[in-house]
Design a protein around this motif. Structure first.
Motif, short mmCIF file in Angstrom:
data_model
loop_
_atom_site.label_atom_id
_atom_site.label_comp_id
_atom_site.label_asym_id
_atom_site.label_seq_id
_atom_site.Cartn_x
_atom_site.Cartn_y
_atom_site.Cartn_z
N LYS A 15 0.85 -1.19 0.00
CA LYS A 15 0.00 0.00 0.00
C LYS A 15 0.88 1.24 0.00
O LYS A 15 1.93 1.26 0.64
CB LYS A 15 -0.91 0.00 1.22
N PRO A 16 0.44 2.29 -0.72
CA PRO A 16 1.22 3.54 -0.73
C PRO A 16 1.28 4.15 0.66
O PRO A 16 0.36 4.00 1.47
CB PRO A 16 0.43 4.45 -1.67
N ASP A 17 2.37 4.86 0.94
CA ASP A 17 2.50 5.56 2.21
C ASP A 17 1.39 6.60 2.33
O ASP A 17 1.03 7.25 1.35
CB ASP A 17 3.88 6.25 2.27
N ARG A 18 0.86 6.77 3.53
CA ARG A 18 -0.24 7.73 3.76
C ARG A 18 0.14 9.15 3.37
O ARG A 18 -0.70 9.96 3.02
CB ARG A 18 -0.66 7.70 5.23
N ALA A 19 1.44 9.48 3.44
CA ALA A 19 1.89 10.83 3.09
C ALA A 19 1.56 11.18 1.64
O ALA A 19 1.40 12.35 1.30
CB ALA A 19 3.39 10.97 3.33
N LEU A 20 1.44 10.17 0.79
CA LEU A 20 1.12 10.41 -0.61
C LEU A 20 -0.29 11.00 -0.79
O LEU A 20 -0.53 11.73 -1.75
CB LEU A 20 1.28 9.13 -1.43
N THR A 21 -1.19 10.71 0.14
CA THR A 21 -2.55 11.23 0.00
C THR A 21 -2.58 12.76 0.07
O THR A 21 -3.50 13.38 -0.47
CB THR A 21 -3.51 10.65 1.06
N ARG A 22 -1.56 13.38 0.69
CA ARG A 22 -1.50 14.85 0.73
C ARG A 22 -1.35 15.44 -0.68
O ARG A 22 -1.70 16.58 -0.91
CB ARG A 22 -0.37 15.32 1.63
N LEU A 23 -0.83 14.64 -1.61
CA LEU A 23 -0.64 15.12 -2.98
C LEU A 23 -1.95 15.16 -3.77
O LEU A 23 -1.98 15.68 -4.89
CB LEU A 23 0.39 14.26 -3.71
N ASN A 24 -3.03 14.64 -3.21
CA ASN A 24 -4.32 14.69 -3.91
C ASN A 24 -4.73 16.11 -4.27
O ASN A 24 -5.50 16.32 -5.20
CB ASN A 24 -5.42 14.03 -3.07
N VAL A 25 -4.20 17.10 -3.56
CA VAL A 25 -4.51 18.50 -3.83
C VAL A 25 -4.12 18.88 -5.26
O VAL A 25 -4.70 19.79 -5.85
CB VAL A 25 -3.84 19.43 -2.79
N PHE A 26 -3.15 18.18 -5.84
CA PHE A 26 -2.69 18.49 -7.19
C PHE A 26 -3.56 17.87 -8.29
O PHE A 26 -3.53 18.35 -9.43
CB PHE A 26 -1.26 17.97 -7.39
N ILE A 27 -4.30 16.82 -7.99
CA ILE A 27 -4.98 16.05 -9.02
C ILE A 27 -5.90 16.94 -9.84
O ILE A 27 -6.72 17.69 -9.32
CB ILE A 27 -5.80 14.89 -8.40
N GLY A 28 -5.75 16.85 -11.17
CA GLY A 28 -6.60 17.60 -12.09
C GLY A 28 -5.80 18.38 -13.10
O GLY A 28 -4.59 18.21 -13.26
N LYS A 29 -6.52 19.25 -13.79
CA LYS A 29 -5.95 20.08 -14.84
C LYS A 29 -5.81 21.52 -14.33
O LYS A 29 -6.73 22.04 -13.70
CB LYS A 29 -6.86 20.04 -16.07
N TRP A 30 -4.67 22.12 -14.60
CA TRP A 30 -4.36 23.47 -14.12
C TRP A 30 -3.93 24.35 -15.29
O TRP A 30 -3.21 23.91 -16.18
CB TRP A 30 -3.21 23.43 -13.11
N SER A 31 -4.36 25.61 -15.27
CA SER A 31 -3.89 26.62 -16.20
C SER A 31 -2.76 27.37 -15.49
O SER A 31 -2.96 27.89 -14.39
CB SER A 31 -5.02 27.57 -16.56
N THR A 32 -1.59 27.41 -16.11
CA THR A 32 -0.42 28.04 -15.49
C THR A 32 -0.01 29.27 -16.28
O THR A 32 0.11 29.22 -17.51
CB THR A 32 0.75 27.04 -15.44
N GLU A 33 0.17 30.35 -15.56
CA GLU A 33 0.67 31.59 -16.15
C GLU A 33 1.79 32.11 -15.28
O GLU A 33 1.80 31.87 -14.07
CB GLU A 33 -0.44 32.64 -16.24
N GLY A 34 2.72 32.82 -15.91
CA GLY A 34 3.81 33.36 -15.12
C GLY A 34 4.61 34.37 -15.89
O GLY A 34 4.39 34.61 -17.07
N LEU A 35 5.56 34.95 -15.18
CA LEU A 35 6.46 35.92 -15.76
C LEU A 35 7.89 35.51 -15.45
O LEU A 35 8.27 35.38 -14.27
CB LEU A 35 6.18 37.32 -15.20
N ILE A 36 8.66 35.29 -16.52
CA ILE A 36 10.08 34.99 -16.38
C ILE A 36 10.81 36.33 -16.31
O ILE A 36 10.59 37.20 -17.15
CB ILE A 36 10.58 34.15 -17.58
N LYS A 37 11.63 36.49 -15.32
CA LYS A 37 12.31 37.77 -15.09
C LYS A 37 13.43 37.99 -16.11
O LYS A 37 14.06 37.04 -16.56
CB LYS A 37 12.86 37.81 -13.68
N ALA A 38 13.65 39.25 -16.45
CA ALA A 38 14.77 39.59 -17.32
C ALA A 38 16.07 39.21 -16.62
O ALA A 38 16.19 39.31 -15.41
CB ALA A 38 14.75 41.08 -17.63
#
Length: 158
Positions: A15-38
């Motif tokens: 069985k997976p370690d219980r700590a892995l269940t904390r990663l459920n917050v990431f599950i799904g599709k995300w739109s990512t935007e950002g600014l790369i600094k000069a």
């Protein structure tokens, strides 16, 4: 009376370690935007991507797909996130379309998500409803001095 040898007896699947269940917050599709600094290596640029997080069957590893652009440059990455029970840390391995390989240690403490590698590190925070993750990446040439690289915001869309 002889003792029965159970070494070949069937065992339940691991069985997976219980700590892995904390990663459920990431599950799904995300739109990512950002600014790369000069920087000396280039001008400021926008980052735009779609990030998808899903469990590899079995629940031991989280698979992270990135499909986007950093400025005009196409970026496609696959990242594998797991958990090391001996050090009680998350690890990540990423592979991209330019042949780069990254190895990082990560931590999720409450809403704070941190990632640390030899030359890159990230510090971010989930919103109260866990539908956005905002943070900053930094770069280092020597592992001691760090300079701002980019600010990003991921917004959950599915």
């Amino acid at each position: 009376m002889t003792k029965k040898d159970n070494s070949l007896a069937p065992h339940g699947p691991p069985k997976p370690d219980r700590a892995l269940t904390r990663l459920n917050v990431f599950i799904g599709k995300w739109s990512t935007e950002g600014l790369i600094k000069a920087s000396p290596s280039g001008p400021a640029a926008k980052l735009k991507a779609i990030d998808i997080y899903e469990w590899l069957p079995g629940g031991f590893f989280l698979i992270h797909h990135v499909d986007g652009y950093m400025g005009e440059e196409e970026v496609k990455t696959i990242e594998i996130i797991g958990y090391d029970t001996s050090s009680q840390t998350y690890f990540t391995h990423s592979y991209d379309n330019r042949g780069s390989v990254g190895t990082y240690q990560a931590n999720l403490l409450d809403a704070a998500w941190t990632i640390a590698g030899k030359s890159e590190r990230f510090t971010g925070m989930f919103s109260d409803d866990s539908n956005t993750l905002t943070g900053s990446w930094e770069l280092s040439g020597d592992g001691d001095s760090w300079v701002p690289w980019m600010d990003i915001k991921l917004t959950k869309v599915v």
